[in-house]
Enzyme design. Structure first.
Site, PDB file in Angstrom:
ATOM      1  N   GLY A 175      10.270   0.036   3.781  1.00 15.26           N
ATOM      2  CA  GLY A 175      10.748  -0.923   2.777  1.00 15.26           C
ATOM      3  C   GLY A 175      10.929  -0.292   1.412  1.00 15.26           C
ATOM      4  O   GLY A 175      10.323   0.728   1.088  1.00 15.26           O
ATOM      5  N   ARG A 221      10.362  -5.161  -5.738  1.00 12.33           N
ATOM      6  CA  ARG A 221       9.611  -5.790  -6.831  1.00 12.33           C
ATOM      7  C   ARG A 221       8.738  -4.806  -7.623  1.00 12.33           C
ATOM      8  O   ARG A 221       8.215  -5.155  -8.679  1.00 12.33           O
ATOM      9  CB  ARG A 221       8.770  -6.954  -6.290  1.00 12.33           C
ATOM     10  CG  ARG A 221       9.633  -8.172  -5.947  1.00 12.33           C
ATOM     11  CD  ARG A 221       8.839  -9.435  -6.080  1.00 12.33           C
ATOM     12  NE  ARG A 221       8.038  -9.704  -4.894  1.00 12.33           N
ATOM     13  CZ  ARG A 221       6.838 -10.254  -4.935  1.00 12.33           C
ATOM     14  NH1 ARG A 221       6.274 -10.584  -6.082  1.00 12.33           N
ATOM     15  NH2 ARG A 221       6.170 -10.465  -3.818  1.00 12.33           N
ATOM     16  N   TYR A 238       0.849  -2.116   8.043  1.00 12.08           N
ATOM     17  CA  TYR A 238       1.830  -1.973   6.970  1.00 12.08           C
ATOM     18  C   TYR A 238       1.350  -0.900   5.988  1.00 12.08           C
ATOM     19  O   TYR A 238       0.176  -0.890   5.597  1.00 12.08           O
ATOM     20  CB  TYR A 238       1.990  -3.278   6.182  1.00 12.08           C
ATOM     21  CG  TYR A 238       2.639  -4.406   6.951  1.00 12.08           C
ATOM     22  CD1 TYR A 238       3.245  -4.192   8.185  1.00 12.08           C
ATOM     23  CD2 TYR A 238       2.663  -5.687   6.408  1.00 12.08           C
ATOM     24  CE1 TYR A 238       3.846  -5.247   8.864  1.00 12.08           C
ATOM     25  CE2 TYR A 238       3.272  -6.734   7.079  1.00 12.08           C
ATOM     26  CZ  TYR A 238       3.855  -6.504   8.305  1.00 12.08           C
ATOM     27  OH  TYR A 238       4.443  -7.541   8.962  1.00 12.08           O
ATOM     28  N   THR A 298     -18.790  36.743 -34.211  1.00 12.23           N
ATOM     29  CA  THR A 298     -17.993  35.561 -34.530  1.00 12.23           C
ATOM     30  C   THR A 298     -16.574  35.947 -34.951  1.00 12.23           C
ATOM     31  O   THR A 298     -16.392  36.923 -35.665  1.00 12.23           O
ATOM     32  CB  THR A 298     -18.690  34.813 -35.688  1.00 12.23           C
ATOM     33  OG1 THR A 298     -19.905  34.304 -35.169  1.00 12.23           O
ATOM     34  CG2 THR A 298     -17.861  33.677 -36.213  1.00 12.23           C
TER      35      THR A 298
HETATM   36  C1  UD1 Z   1       5.399  -9.831   6.330  1.00 14.65           C
HETATM   37  C2  UD1 Z   1       5.280 -10.805   7.507  1.00 14.65           C
HETATM   38  C3  UD1 Z   1       4.504 -12.026   7.051  1.00 14.65           C
HETATM   39  C4  UD1 Z   1       3.141 -11.616   6.532  1.00 14.65           C
HETATM   40  C5  UD1 Z   1       3.300 -10.561   5.429  1.00 14.65           C
HETATM   41  C6  UD1 Z   1       1.946  -9.986   5.074  1.00 14.65           C
HETATM   42  C7  UD1 Z   1       7.243 -10.536   8.927  1.00 14.65           C
HETATM   43  C8  UD1 Z   1       8.569 -11.074   9.306  1.00 14.65           C
HETATM   44  N1  UD1 Z   1       6.593 -11.186   7.979  1.00 14.65           N
HETATM   45  O1  UD1 Z   1       6.195 -10.468   5.336  1.00 14.65           O
HETATM   46  O2  UD1 Z   1       4.331 -12.927   8.134  1.00 14.65           O
HETATM   47  O3  UD1 Z   1       2.437 -12.742   6.042  1.00 14.65           O
HETATM   48  O4  UD1 Z   1       4.117  -9.477   5.860  1.00 14.65           O
HETATM   49  O5  UD1 Z   1       2.048  -9.104   3.985  1.00 14.65           O
HETATM   50  O6  UD1 Z   1       6.805  -9.573   9.516  1.00 14.65           O
HETATM   51  N2  UD1 Z   1       9.254  -2.932   6.564  1.00 14.65           N
HETATM   52  C9  UD1 Z   1       9.956  -1.919   7.165  1.00 14.65           C
HETATM   53  N3  UD1 Z   1      11.223  -2.160   7.606  1.00 14.65           N
HETATM   54  C10 UD1 Z   1      11.814  -3.369   7.483  1.00 14.65           C
HETATM   55  C11 UD1 Z   1      11.089  -4.409   6.862  1.00 14.65           C
HETATM   56  C12 UD1 Z   1       9.807  -4.160   6.415  1.00 14.65           C
HETATM   57  O7  UD1 Z   1       9.457  -0.802   7.301  1.00 14.65           O
HETATM   58  O8  UD1 Z   1      12.973  -3.484   7.904  1.00 14.65           O
HETATM   59  C13 UD1 Z   1       7.891  -2.672   6.099  1.00 14.65           C
HETATM   60  C14 UD1 Z   1       7.741  -2.765   4.597  1.00 14.65           C
HETATM   61  O9  UD1 Z   1       7.925  -1.499   4.009  1.00 14.65           O
HETATM   62  C15 UD1 Z   1       6.312  -3.257   4.453  1.00 14.65           C
HETATM   63  C16 UD1 Z   1       6.074  -4.083   5.701  1.00 14.65           C
HETATM   64  O10 UD1 Z   1       7.042  -3.665   6.629  1.00 14.65           O
HETATM   65  O11 UD1 Z   1       5.381  -2.198   4.446  1.00 14.65           O
HETATM   66  C17 UD1 Z   1       6.177  -5.572   5.459  1.00 14.65           C
HETATM   67  O12 UD1 Z   1       7.471  -5.901   5.032  1.00 14.65           O
HETATM   68  P1  UD1 Z   1       7.744  -6.988   3.914  1.00 14.65           P
HETATM   69  O13 UD1 Z   1       9.188  -7.081   3.688  1.00 14.65           O
HETATM   70  O14 UD1 Z   1       6.873  -6.754   2.730  1.00 14.65           O
HETATM   71  O15 UD1 Z   1       7.249  -8.290   4.685  1.00 14.65           O
HETATM   72  P2  UD1 Z   1       6.841  -9.690   4.066  1.00 14.65           P
HETATM   73  O16 UD1 Z   1       8.048 -10.444   3.700  1.00 14.65           O
HETATM   74  O17 UD1 Z   1       5.804  -9.486   3.031  1.00 14.65           O
END
Ligand code: UD1
Ligand code: CA
Length: 449
Positions: A11, A15, A103, A405
């Site tokens: 990701g 933000r 994650y 010194t």
């Molecule tokens: C996700 C969960 C949500 C949970 C939350 C907890 C899903 C659909 N939703 O939401 O239920 O409550 O985490 O924090 O799983 N990432 C990738 N590739 C992608 C998308 C994301 O590697 O295509 C990685 C991001 O870098 C991140 C993690 O997955 O480390 C979570 O992705 P993020 O987009 O933050 O998910 P949330 O919307 O927070």
């Protein structure tokens, strides 16, 4: 049972508003990614797969720095968490066992919690780690039916009734590898974000008659970092915990809330850490040492009964033996200071070796850098370096030697010798009074004009 970890780290972290990939932002001096890998590595996984995308090269380098055997796979375009996990399918095609999905931006999940997840896996096909959120915000919600987890609904797709649920998804999921990738193949992108949600595998598994459930952990563990404010909040949590652990292990601190630690700081029992001390990565302080106020240490080793500061700076490679004294406004870099030696005031000692019981006078500088290269200074035992000595490296001062010194040492000083290199003093009789009256007359004239 073999375990594989899949860490999602592709990701962008929009933000964070940063050029640095989100998972490389640091807590306690270590990237978020390392924190996520650290507690999971205690499970001794057979394989670790890190899914990278944004800033892939940097993230891959960081993953390998943590563990050279990490396998990295790329997700060039981010189509959601299920799509991210799908990228690990090939790397796990010959793997049989449980997969835990973590994650990269969720740094505090404990080893105990992951153990609990694994033991639940022995009776269920898919286990999700949930938590009861004080403020559930935009987290996915866990829809339970007794002890069965029937599905997870993302905030964007949730009805008002579902949004009222406070049991939330941490993102951590555990399933057998063959089930996992079968389920992921069945995920579509028919939802509010148009993404492939990993969370959808729960409903699919449930529909197929697989056993799905959730366990919970403390909300503090599931803290995910999405913004600078959350990063700062996580740093506060990390510091708070580390201070508590240090106190628990017998470290003396008057004002623990003003002391900052790194992920790898090691401090011995009965060491005393005064207020406002910062430990950057790589510091070990042994028992009974004292670090006085406003000191900054990085990559340094402080032995028993040594004292440092107040206002001292130890940089990487500072190696202090027992009973060494480093005083105020002293900087030590890549230097070994042997037992009982003292550098008490206003000095820079870099690329050096200082022998046991030697005293380095105030304002002494090892001139280690010629503008292009660094050079070494060695000083023997029981020597006395006079105040304001400039040691132009490479240079050696022997045992039982002295420098006068203000000496600029450019040649080696043999054992037992005294080096003196400064212009001889002349006293001009009455000259000061004469000069004062000339200057005062000049000032009076300027005031009138
Ligand atoms: C996700 C969960 C949500 C949970 C939350 C907890 C899903 C659909 N939703 O939401 O239920 O409550 O985490 O924090 O799983 N990432 C990738 N590739 C992608 C998308 C994301 O590697 O295509 C990685 C991001 O870098 C991140 C993690 O997955 O480390 C979570 O992705 P993020 O987009 O933050 O998910 P949330 O919307 O927070
Ligand atoms: Ca998130």
């Amino acid at each position: 049972m073999s375990i594989a970890l899949v860490l999602l780290a592709a990701g962008k972290g929009t933000r964070m508003d940063s050029d640095i990939p989100k998972v490389l932002h640091k807590i306690g001096g270590a990237p978020l990614l390392h924190h996520a890998m650290l507690s999971a590595s205690a499970l001794e996984p057979e394989r670790i797969i890190v899914v990278t995308g944004h800033g892939a090269e940097e993230v891959e380098a960081a993953a390998r720095a943590f563990d050279a055997d990490v396998v990295t796979v790329r997700q060039d375009v981010q189509h959601g968490t299920a799509h991210a996990v799908a990228q690990a399918k090939e790397a796990l095609s010959d793997f049989a066992g449980d997969v835990i999905i973590l994650y990269g931006d969720t740094p505090f999940i404990s080893t105990e919690t992951l153990d609990a997840l694994l033991s639940k896996r022995s009776t269920h096909d898919v286990v999700v780690l949930g938590f009861n959120a004080a403020d559930p915000g935009r987290y996915g919600r866990l829809i339970m039916d007794g002890t069965t987890l029937s599905r997870i609904v993302e905030f964007k797709d949730a009805s008002p009734e579902e949004r009222a649920i406070t049991l939330c998804n941490s993102g951590v999921i555990c399933a057998d590898a063959s089930h996992l990738f079968d389920l992921i193949d069945a995920v579509d992108a028919n939802n509010a974000s148009g993404e492939y949600y990993l969370t959808d595998i729960v409903a699919i598994a449930h529909d197929r008659g697989l056993k799905t459930t959730a366990i919970t952990c403390d909300e503090a563990e599931t803290l995910g970092i999405n913004s600078r404010a959350e990063l700062a909040a996580a740093e506060t949590v990390f510091q708070h915990r580390t201070r508590a652990a240090m106190l628990e292990n017998g470290v003396q601190m008057q004002a623990p809330d003003t002391v900052y630690f790194s992920f790898d700081t090691v401090i011995g029992r009965d060491a005393e850490i005064d207020p406002h001390v910062v430990f950057a990565p790589g510091v070990t302080v042994e028992s009974n040492a004292r670090i006085r106020a406003f000191s900054h240490l990085e990559g340094a080793h402080v032995s028993r009964d040594a004292t440092v500061g107040p206002y001292a700076r130890l940089r990487p490679g500072a190696e202090l033996a027992e009973h060494v004294h480093i005083g105020n406004f002293v900087e030590i870099k890549n230097a070994r200071i042997d037992e009982g030696a003292k550098v008490n005031h206003l000095s820079y000692v870099g690329d050096a070796e200082i022998g046991a019981r030697t005293n380095i006078g105030a304002g002494t500088i090892t001139c280690n850098y010629d503008g292009v290269m660094k050079h070494k200074t060695t000083i023997g035992q029981n020597s006395f370096i006079g105040s304001n000595t400039m040691l132009v490296a490479p240079v050696n001062v022997g045992n039982d030697a002295m420098t006068a010194t203000s000496t600029t040492v450019t040649k080696d000083v043999p054992d037992g010798a005294m080096a003196i290199a400064r212009t001889e003093q002349i006293n001009k009789k009455g000259f000061a009074r004469k000069l004062f009256s000339i200057l005062r007359a000049k000032k009076a004239k300027q005031a009138k004009d």
